[in-house]
Design a protein around this motif. Structure first.
Motif, mmCIF file in Angstrom:
data_model
loop_
_atom_site.group_PDB
_atom_site.id
_atom_site.type_symbol
_atom_site.label_atom_id
_atom_site.label_comp_id
_atom_site.label_asym_id
_atom_site.label_seq_id
_atom_site.Cartn_x
_atom_site.Cartn_y
_atom_site.Cartn_z
ATOM 1 N N SER A 12 0.816 -1.206 0.000
ATOM 2 C CA SER A 12 0.000 0.000 0.000
ATOM 3 C C SER A 12 0.852 1.259 0.000
ATOM 4 O O SER A 12 0.536 2.226 -0.697
ATOM 5 N N THR A 15 2.418 1.684 -3.473
ATOM 6 C CA THR A 15 1.435 1.933 -4.529
ATOM 7 C C THR A 15 0.752 3.281 -4.386
ATOM 8 O O THR A 15 0.549 3.984 -5.378
ATOM 9 N N PHE A 16 0.385 3.657 -3.178
ATOM 10 C CA PHE A 16 -0.472 4.820 -2.988
ATOM 11 C C PHE A 16 0.216 6.056 -2.424
ATOM 12 O O PHE A 16 -0.439 7.068 -2.209
ATOM 13 N N MET A 33 -5.354 3.682 5.057
ATOM 14 C CA MET A 33 -5.521 2.228 5.003
ATOM 15 C C MET A 33 -6.208 1.703 6.260
ATOM 16 O O MET A 33 -7.060 0.820 6.177
#
Length: 81
Positions: A12, A15-16, A33
């Motif tokens: 995460s 990616t983000f 998240m």
């Protein structure tokens, strides 16, 4: 399970995260998240537990596992198409 948590956390964040995250970028991704995963994972786990209690016989459990696996595979294929 801790190994899966690390994989999810690293996935995460890589990616983000923002291109130039600054000092609070990691914290922003982590809080986002947590806000999404914690409330959605609890009902998922409770549903799996309830389903496991309902499926007591081996043939029923095997058939249900097959159907659920086929649905997951169909979903993965539809995401990649």
């Amino acid at each position: 399970m801790p190994g899966r948590v690390w994989v999810f956390a690293l996935g995460s964040v890589t990616t983000f995260r923002l291109p130039d995250p600054g000092p609070l970028g990691f914290l922003l991704v982590t809080l986002t998240m947590m806000a999404i995963v914690v409330p959605t994972a609890a009902p998922w786990a409770a549903g799996g537990d309830a389903l496991g209690r309902l499926l007591t016989g081996s043939p029923t459990r095997r058939a249900t596992s097959f159907v659920l696996a086929a649905r997951v595979m169909a979903w993965v294929v539809s995401v990649w198409l």
